[in-house]
Design an enzyme around this catalytic site. Structure first.
Site, PDB file in Angstrom:
ATOM      1  N   SER A  60       2.188  15.375  -0.497  1.00 37.68           N
ATOM      2  CA  SER A  60       0.899  14.688  -0.398  1.00 37.68           C
ATOM      3  C   SER A  60      -0.220  15.670  -0.703  1.00 37.68           C
ATOM      4  O   SER A  60      -0.411  16.657   0.020  1.00 37.68           O
ATOM      5  CB  SER A  60       0.719  14.123   1.010  1.00 37.68           C
ATOM      6  OG  SER A  60      -0.632  13.747   1.172  1.00 37.68           O
ATOM      7  N   HIS A  84       2.071  12.358  -4.187  1.00 43.44           N
ATOM      8  CA  HIS A  84       1.629  11.327  -3.239  1.00 43.44           C
ATOM      9  C   HIS A  84       0.117  11.435  -3.058  1.00 43.44           C
ATOM     10  O   HIS A  84      -0.407  12.495  -2.726  1.00 43.44           O
ATOM     11  CB  HIS A  84       2.349  11.524  -1.908  1.00 43.44           C
ATOM     12  CG  HIS A  84       2.117  10.435  -0.907  1.00 43.44           C
ATOM     13  ND1 HIS A  84       2.760   9.215  -0.953  1.00 43.44           N
ATOM     14  CD2 HIS A  84       1.299  10.382   0.178  1.00 43.44           C
ATOM     15  CE1 HIS A  84       2.365   8.460   0.066  1.00 43.44           C
ATOM     16  NE2 HIS A  84       1.474   9.144   0.769  1.00 43.44           N
ATOM     17  N   ASP A 108      -3.146   9.858  -1.154  1.00 41.43           N
ATOM     18  CA  ASP A 108      -3.543   9.071   0.009  1.00 41.43           C
ATOM     19  C   ASP A 108      -4.979   8.572  -0.143  1.00 41.43           C
ATOM     20  O   ASP A 108      -5.932   9.341  -0.039  1.00 41.43           O
ATOM     21  CB  ASP A 108      -3.416   9.922   1.276  1.00 41.43           C
ATOM     22  CG  ASP A 108      -1.967  10.131   1.676  1.00 41.43           C
ATOM     23  OD1 ASP A 108      -1.249   9.119   1.816  1.00 41.43           O
ATOM     24  OD2 ASP A 108      -1.540  11.290   1.826  1.00 41.43           O
ATOM     25  N   MET A 134      -7.921   6.459   1.372  1.00 41.88           N
ATOM     26  CA  MET A 134      -8.357   5.956   2.694  1.00 41.88           C
ATOM     27  C   MET A 134      -9.804   5.510   2.625  1.00 41.88           C
ATOM     28  O   MET A 134     -10.621   6.133   1.935  1.00 41.88           O
ATOM     29  CB  MET A 134      -8.238   7.067   3.745  1.00 41.88           C
ATOM     30  CG  MET A 134      -6.846   7.663   3.871  1.00 41.88           C
ATOM     31  SD  MET A 134      -6.753   8.793   5.285  1.00 41.88           S
ATOM     32  CE  MET A 134      -5.198   9.622   4.948  1.00 41.88           C
ATOM     33  N   HIS A 192      -0.892   5.604  -2.145  1.00 41.78           N
ATOM     34  CA  HIS A 192      -0.720   4.939  -0.849  1.00 41.78           C
ATOM     35  C   HIS A 192      -2.097   4.459  -0.408  1.00 41.78           C
ATOM     36  O   HIS A 192      -2.953   5.266  -0.045  1.00 41.78           O
ATOM     37  CB  HIS A 192      -0.112   5.980   0.113  1.00 41.78           C
ATOM     38  CG  HIS A 192      -0.015   5.545   1.532  1.00 41.78           C
ATOM     39  ND1 HIS A 192       0.239   6.433   2.563  1.00 41.78           N
ATOM     40  CD2 HIS A 192      -0.114   4.318   2.105  1.00 41.78           C
ATOM     41  CE1 HIS A 192       0.284   5.778   3.705  1.00 41.78           C
ATOM     42  NE2 HIS A 192       0.063   4.493   3.464  1.00 41.78           N
ATOM     43  N   MET A 230      -4.454   3.130   2.035  1.00 42.71           N
ATOM     44  CA  MET A 230      -4.748   2.872   3.447  1.00 42.71           C
ATOM     45  C   MET A 230      -6.146   2.282   3.506  1.00 42.71           C
ATOM     46  O   MET A 230      -7.109   2.914   3.948  1.00 42.71           O
ATOM     47  CB  MET A 230      -4.653   4.188   4.247  1.00 42.71           C
ATOM     48  CG  MET A 230      -3.209   4.576   4.524  1.00 42.71           C
ATOM     49  SD  MET A 230      -3.048   6.329   4.880  1.00 42.71           S
ATOM     50  CE  MET A 230      -3.022   6.974   3.219  1.00 42.71           C
ATOM     51  N   MET A 290       5.695   4.313   7.773  1.00 43.84           N
ATOM     52  CA  MET A 290       4.832   5.351   8.352  1.00 43.84           C
ATOM     53  C   MET A 290       5.521   5.930   9.583  1.00 43.84           C
ATOM     54  O   MET A 290       5.936   5.193  10.481  1.00 43.84           O
ATOM     55  CB  MET A 290       3.480   4.773   8.781  1.00 43.84           C
ATOM     56  CG  MET A 290       2.509   4.427   7.665  1.00 43.84           C
ATOM     57  SD  MET A 290       2.172   5.731   6.474  1.00 43.84           S
ATOM     58  CE  MET A 290       1.597   7.073   7.499  1.00 43.84           C
ATOM     59  N   GLY A 342      -3.877   8.133   8.601  1.00 40.35           N
ATOM     60  CA  GLY A 342      -5.261   8.598   8.645  1.00 40.35           C
ATOM     61  C   GLY A 342      -5.422  10.091   8.441  1.00 40.35           C
ATOM     62  O   GLY A 342      -6.430  10.533   7.912  1.00 40.35           O
ATOM     63  N   PHE A 343      -4.418  10.845   8.840  1.00 39.68           N
ATOM     64  CA  PHE A 343      -4.563  12.300   8.782  1.00 39.68           C
ATOM     65  C   PHE A 343      -3.228  12.965   8.461  1.00 39.68           C
ATOM     66  O   PHE A 343      -2.176  12.478   8.875  1.00 39.68           O
ATOM     67  CB  PHE A 343      -5.073  12.844  10.125  1.00 39.68           C
ATOM     68  CG  PHE A 343      -6.382  12.217  10.534  1.00 39.68           C
ATOM     69  CD1 PHE A 343      -7.582  12.705  10.035  1.00 39.68           C
ATOM     70  CD2 PHE A 343      -6.405  11.112  11.371  1.00 39.68           C
ATOM     71  CE1 PHE A 343      -8.794  12.110  10.377  1.00 39.68           C
ATOM     72  CE2 PHE A 343      -7.607  10.502  11.728  1.00 39.68           C
ATOM     73  CZ  PHE A 343      -8.806  11.006  11.226  1.00 39.68           C
ATOM     74  N   GLY A 344      -3.316  14.096   7.770  1.00 39.72           N
ATOM     75  CA  GLY A 344      -2.131  14.916   7.558  1.00 39.72           C
ATOM     76  C   GLY A 344      -1.869  15.770   8.792  1.00 39.72           C
ATOM     77  O   GLY A 344      -2.697  15.841   9.711  1.00 39.72           O
ATOM     78  N   GLY A 345      -0.712  16.382   8.823  1.00 44.53           N
ATOM     79  CA  GLY A 345      -0.412  17.376   9.852  1.00 44.53           C
ATOM     80  C   GLY A 345      -0.127  16.823  11.234  1.00 44.53           C
ATOM     81  O   GLY A 345      -0.206  17.559  12.214  1.00 44.53           O
ATOM     82  N   ASP A 375       6.829   8.549   5.502  1.00 47.04           N
ATOM     83  CA  ASP A 375       5.576   9.290   5.357  1.00 47.04           C
ATOM     84  C   ASP A 375       4.998   9.669   6.718  1.00 47.04           C
ATOM     85  O   ASP A 375       4.639   8.798   7.512  1.00 47.04           O
ATOM     86  CB  ASP A 375       4.577   8.388   4.596  1.00 47.04           C
ATOM     87  CG  ASP A 375       3.258   9.069   4.298  1.00 47.04           C
ATOM     88  OD1 ASP A 375       3.095  10.264   4.620  1.00 47.04           O
ATOM     89  OD2 ASP A 375       2.376   8.387   3.731  1.00 47.04           O
ATOM     90  N   GLY A 376       4.894  10.969   6.959  1.00 45.96           N
ATOM     91  CA  GLY A 376       4.216  11.464   8.153  1.00 45.96           C
ATOM     92  C   GLY A 376       5.074  12.369   9.004  1.00 45.96           C
ATOM     93  O   GLY A 376       6.131  11.957   9.491  1.00 45.96           O
ATOM     94  N   GLY A 377       4.656  13.623   9.129  1.00 50.93           N
ATOM     95  CA  GLY A 377       5.370  14.546   9.999  1.00 50.93           C
ATOM     96  C   GLY A 377       6.746  14.927   9.493  1.00 50.93           C
ATOM     97  O   GLY A 377       7.602  15.343  10.274  1.00 50.93           O
ATOM     98  N   GLY A 411       3.122  16.580   3.370  1.00 47.25           N
ATOM     99  CA  GLY A 411       1.846  17.231   3.056  1.00 47.25           C
ATOM    100  C   GLY A 411       1.794  18.616   3.640  1.00 47.25           C
ATOM    101  O   GLY A 411       1.929  19.631   2.944  1.00 47.25           O
TER     102      GLY A 411
HETATM  103  C1  DX5 Z   1      -1.159  10.057   6.609  1.00 45.57           C
HETATM  104  C2  DX5 Z   1      -0.812  10.061   5.139  1.00 45.57           C
HETATM  105  C3  DX5 Z   1       0.244  11.007   4.793  1.00 45.57           C
HETATM  106  C4  DX5 Z   1      -0.062  12.449   5.067  1.00 45.57           C
HETATM  107  C5  DX5 Z   1       1.231  13.137   5.392  1.00 45.57           C
HETATM  108  O1  DX5 Z   1      -2.005   9.030   6.895  1.00 45.57           O
HETATM  109  O2  DX5 Z   1      -0.394   8.787   4.711  1.00 45.57           O
HETATM  110  O3  DX5 Z   1       0.694  10.849   3.448  1.00 45.57           O
HETATM  111  O4  DX5 Z   1      -0.688  13.106   4.014  1.00 45.57           O
HETATM  112  O5  DX5 Z   1       0.959  14.401   5.815  1.00 45.57           O
HETATM  113  P1  DX5 Z   1       1.974  15.252   6.684  1.00 45.57           P
HETATM  114  O6  DX5 Z   1       3.215  15.428   5.861  1.00 45.57           O
HETATM  115  O7  DX5 Z   1       1.229  16.515   6.900  1.00 45.57           O
HETATM  116  O8  DX5 Z   1       2.244  14.486   7.956  1.00 45.57           O
HETATM  117 ZN    ZN Z   2       0.599   8.673   2.671  1.00 44.70          ZN
END
Ligand code: DX5
Ligand code: ZN
Length: 229
Positions: A13, A38, A40, A42, A71, A73, A142, A147-150, A180-182, A202
């Protein structure tokens, strides 16, 4: 019905990349094996963050031949989905929770020439997809609240993924499963073993000390999951 699954892909991402150097991030992903980009999108309404919009997707398209996995959102995705395809997205996914007419929007995305994906938030049951099977090319589960990475992986998503895999096994038409996520080295193998074909990552890629080694490590973990399933 048994569907043949392709070799799993990684979808780094770019949300976690340096936004002043997106062209470099794309060039890096282009030089890595089995990656799609990927993206994102938003809107600050469906999710509490604002990121990338159409002009940036179009700019990314000019810069790379990688698959752009957009993606969305956003609220009311039907309003923008075709513009995203026109901007150059190859895969476009919309949230089930954001669109009461997902069947129609997915058909429009396909009609415009892109692969259509349906996204489920952590709290949306996979069973809500039963009557949509055949109208999407992939499902994105999901594994964090969008909403956020990490963020930290929500472990219940693993059993949800197994239920989606069971639904796919009975489906007349195949589809891919993306998570997607974590996602990181600690769960990539188990996710592929449970049915994932595409893993978004990401933080685990762009914030790693050596992103190329991180990609190699994730792909190796994914292959172990693939061999044993
Ligand atoms: C979160 C995004 C993800 C995000 C994943 O809302 O849809 O794509 O970038 O990031 P990581 O891999 O850091 O959880
Ligand atoms: Zn995503």
């Amino acid at each position: 019905m048994t569907h043949l699954r392709p070799q799993p892909l990684l979808a780094p991402s770019i949300l976690s990349a340096d936004f002043t150097r997106l062209a470099e991030a794309l060039a890096f992903l282009g030089s890595a094996p089995r990656c799609v980009a990927h993206v994102d999108v938003m809107d600050g309404h469906f999710v509490p963050n604002i990121t990338i919009g159409m002009p940036v997707v179009a700019a990314l398209r000019k810069e790379t031949r990688l698959i752009l996995d957009c993606h969305l959102m956003i609220s009311d995705p039907a309003r923008y989905a075709l513009e995203v395809v026109k901007a150059g997205a190859d895969w476009v996914s919309i949230h089930q929770e954001a669109d009461p007419h997902a069947h129609r929007t997915l058909a429009a995305i396909r009609e415009a020439g892109a692969k259509a994906g349906i996204v489920l938030n952590p709290g949306t049951p996979v069973e809500t997809l039963t009557d949509l099977v055949g109208s999407f090319d992939f499902v994105l589960l999901m594994s964090v609240n969008p909403g956020f990475g990490g963020q930290k992986f929500i472990p219940q998503v693993l059993s949800k993924l197994e239920r989606l895999e069971a639904l796919r096994a009975k489906a007349a038409e195949p589809f891919l499963i993306e998570v997607d996520g974590g996602v990181g080295p600690g769960n990539a193998e188990a996710l592929v073993r449970a049915g994932a074909d595409v893993l978004v990552a990401g933080n685990a890629v762009f914030n790693a000390p050596d992103p190329a080694a991180a990609i190699a490590g994730l792909l190796a973990a994914m292959d172990r999951g693939k061999i044993t399933n």
